[in-house]
Write a protein that holds these residues in place. Structure first.
Motif, PDB file in Angstrom:
ATOM      1  N   ALA A  12       6.419  26.595 -53.267  1.00  0.00           N
ATOM      2  CA  ALA A  12       7.573  26.112 -52.676  1.00  0.00           C
ATOM      3  C   ALA A  12       9.109  26.762 -53.141  1.00  0.00           C
ATOM      4  CB  ALA A  12       7.690  24.661 -52.264  1.00  0.00           C
ATOM      5  N   CYS A  13       9.172  26.641 -54.394  1.00  0.00           N
ATOM      6  CA  CYS A  13      10.471  27.097 -54.977  1.00  0.00           C
ATOM      7  C   CYS A  13      10.587  28.717 -54.620  1.00  0.00           C
ATOM      8  CB  CYS A  13      10.408  26.873 -56.423  1.00  0.00           C
ATOM      9  SG  CYS A  13      10.496  25.354 -56.879  1.00  0.00           S
ATOM     10  N   GLN A  38      10.895  16.488 -59.617  1.00  0.00           N
ATOM     11  CA  GLN A  38      11.739  17.107 -58.460  1.00  0.00           C
ATOM     12  C   GLN A  38      12.580  18.325 -58.774  1.00  0.00           C
ATOM     13  OE1 GLN A  38      13.930  14.031 -56.642  1.00  0.00           O
ATOM     14  NE2 GLN A  38      12.162  13.288 -55.488  1.00  0.00           N
ATOM     15  N   VAL A  39      12.474  19.385 -58.064  1.00  0.00           N
ATOM     16  CA  VAL A  39      13.517  20.278 -58.163  1.00  0.00           C
ATOM     17  C   VAL A  39      14.600  20.368 -57.311  1.00  0.00           C
ATOM     18  CG1 VAL A  39      13.686  23.048 -57.981  1.00  0.00           C
ATOM     19  CG2 VAL A  39      11.551  21.854 -58.874  1.00  0.00           C
ATOM     20  N   TYR A  40      15.697  20.409 -57.848  1.00  0.00           N
ATOM     21  CA  TYR A  40      17.068  20.248 -57.056  1.00  0.00           C
ATOM     22  C   TYR A  40      17.503  21.845 -57.059  1.00  0.00           C
ATOM     23  CZ  TYR A  40      21.964  19.663 -55.920  1.00  0.00           C
ATOM     24  OH  TYR A  40      23.071  19.529 -55.220  1.00  0.00           O
ATOM     25  N   GLN A  48      22.096  22.072 -50.479  1.00  0.00           N
ATOM     26  CA  GLN A  48      21.707  21.389 -51.357  1.00  0.00           C
ATOM     27  C   GLN A  48      20.114  20.805 -50.946  1.00  0.00           C
ATOM     28  OE1 GLN A  48      23.746  17.717 -52.933  1.00  0.00           O
ATOM     29  NE2 GLN A  48      25.385  18.440 -51.699  1.00  0.00           N
ATOM     30  N   ILE A  49      19.067  21.350 -51.726  1.00  0.00           N
ATOM     31  CA  ILE A  49      17.458  21.138 -51.322  1.00  0.00           C
ATOM     32  C   ILE A  49      16.709  20.477 -52.576  1.00  0.00           C
ATOM     33  CG2 ILE A  49      15.593  22.442 -50.937  1.00  0.00           C
ATOM     34  CD1 ILE A  49      17.464  24.965 -49.787  1.00  0.00           C
ATOM     35  N   ILE A  50      15.886  19.600 -52.209  1.00  0.00           N
ATOM     36  CA  ILE A  50      15.278  18.800 -53.032  1.00  0.00           C
ATOM     37  C   ILE A  50      13.586  19.552 -52.849  1.00  0.00           C
ATOM     38  CG2 ILE A  50      14.106  16.869 -53.727  1.00  0.00           C
ATOM     39  CD1 ILE A  50      16.740  16.999 -54.678  1.00  0.00           C
ATOM     40  N   ILE A  51      12.854  19.847 -53.753  1.00  0.00           N
ATOM     41  CA  ILE A  51      11.467  20.255 -53.626  1.00  0.00           C
ATOM     42  C   ILE A  51      10.758  19.217 -54.535  1.00  0.00           C
ATOM     43  CG2 ILE A  51       9.650  21.987 -53.929  1.00  0.00           C
ATOM     44  CD1 ILE A  51      12.132  23.999 -53.720  1.00  0.00           C
ATOM     45  N   ILE A  56       6.371  19.896 -50.691  1.00  0.00           N
ATOM     46  CA  ILE A  56       7.393  19.744 -49.411  1.00  0.00           C
ATOM     47  C   ILE A  56       8.884  19.691 -49.978  1.00  0.00           C
ATOM     48  CG2 ILE A  56       8.200  18.115 -47.561  1.00  0.00           C
ATOM     49  CD1 ILE A  56       5.583  19.067 -47.235  1.00  0.00           C
ATOM     50  N   TRP A  57       9.540  20.280 -49.136  1.00  0.00           N
ATOM     51  CA  TRP A  57      10.971  20.401 -49.544  1.00  0.00           C
ATOM     52  C   TRP A  57      12.045  20.160 -48.435  1.00  0.00           C
ATOM     53  CZ3 TRP A  57      14.416  23.705 -46.654  1.00  0.00           C
ATOM     54  CH2 TRP A  57      13.714  24.847 -45.899  1.00  0.00           C
ATOM     55  N   ASP A  58      13.257  19.728 -48.622  1.00  0.00           N
ATOM     56  CA  ASP A  58      14.139  18.887 -47.744  1.00  0.00           C
ATOM     57  C   ASP A  58      15.449  19.178 -48.101  1.00  0.00           C
ATOM     58  OD1 ASP A  58      14.764  17.768 -45.314  1.00  0.00           O
ATOM     59  OD2 ASP A  58      14.363  15.637 -45.990  1.00  0.00           O
ATOM     60  N   PHE A  59      16.613  19.275 -47.107  1.00  0.00           N
ATOM     61  CA  PHE A  59      17.795  19.363 -47.276  1.00  0.00           C
ATOM     62  C   PHE A  59      18.530  18.068 -47.927  1.00  0.00           C
ATOM     63  CE2 PHE A  59      17.340  22.716 -44.298  1.00  0.00           C
ATOM     64  CZ  PHE A  59      17.769  23.797 -45.160  1.00  0.00           C
ATOM     65  N   VAL A  60      19.353  18.020 -48.785  1.00  0.00           N
ATOM     66  CA  VAL A  60      19.827  16.813 -49.208  1.00  0.00           C
ATOM     67  C   VAL A  60      21.000  16.344 -48.187  1.00  0.00           C
ATOM     68  CG1 VAL A  60      21.304  15.575 -50.891  1.00  0.00           C
ATOM     69  CG2 VAL A  60      19.412  16.925 -51.978  1.00  0.00           C
ATOM     70  N   ASN A  61      21.656  17.454 -47.856  1.00  0.00           N
ATOM     71  CA  ASN A  61      22.634  17.244 -46.940  1.00  0.00           C
ATOM     72  C   ASN A  61      22.164  18.023 -45.620  1.00  0.00           C
ATOM     73  OD1 ASN A  61      22.685  20.008 -47.930  1.00  0.00           O
ATOM     74  ND2 ASN A  61      24.887  20.050 -48.150  1.00  0.00           N
ATOM     75  N   ASP A  62      22.901  18.238 -44.419  1.00  0.00           N
ATOM     76  CA  ASP A  62      22.651  18.904 -43.266  1.00  0.00           C
ATOM     77  C   ASP A  62      23.530  20.012 -43.180  1.00  0.00           C
ATOM     78  OD1 ASP A  62      21.304  19.746 -40.973  1.00  0.00           O
ATOM     79  OD2 ASP A  62      22.192  17.953 -39.798  1.00  0.00           O
TER      80      ASP A  62
END
Length: 65
Positions: A12-13, A38-40, A48-51, A56-62
């Motif tokens: 994912a990274c 978690q990977v930041y 900003q993305i957290i994996i 699964i990864w997601d944005f911290v902000n939008d």
């Protein structure tokens, strides 16, 4: 207890970093937290993305990409 990165997280990274590269976004910070597993990733100044360990990864902000 130290948590190690998982294979799903590693793949994912690579995918996320490749997507950021395709958009010509500079990766400012890449950090694995061995306490949360978690990977930041911080790209440019606002993406900003957290994996998570399951890949699964997601944005911290939008951000607007």
């Amino acid at each position: 207890m130290i948590i190690l990165p998982t294979a799903e997280q590693a793949f994912a990274c690579v995918r996320v970093c490749q997507m950021l590269s395709n958009l010509y976004k500079d990766i400012k910070l890449f950090r694995f937290d061995d306490k949360t597993g978690q990977v930041y990733i911080l790209a440019e100044n606002d993406i900003q993305i957290i994996i998570f360990s399951n890949g699964i990864w997601d944005f911290v902000n939008d951000p607007e990409l």
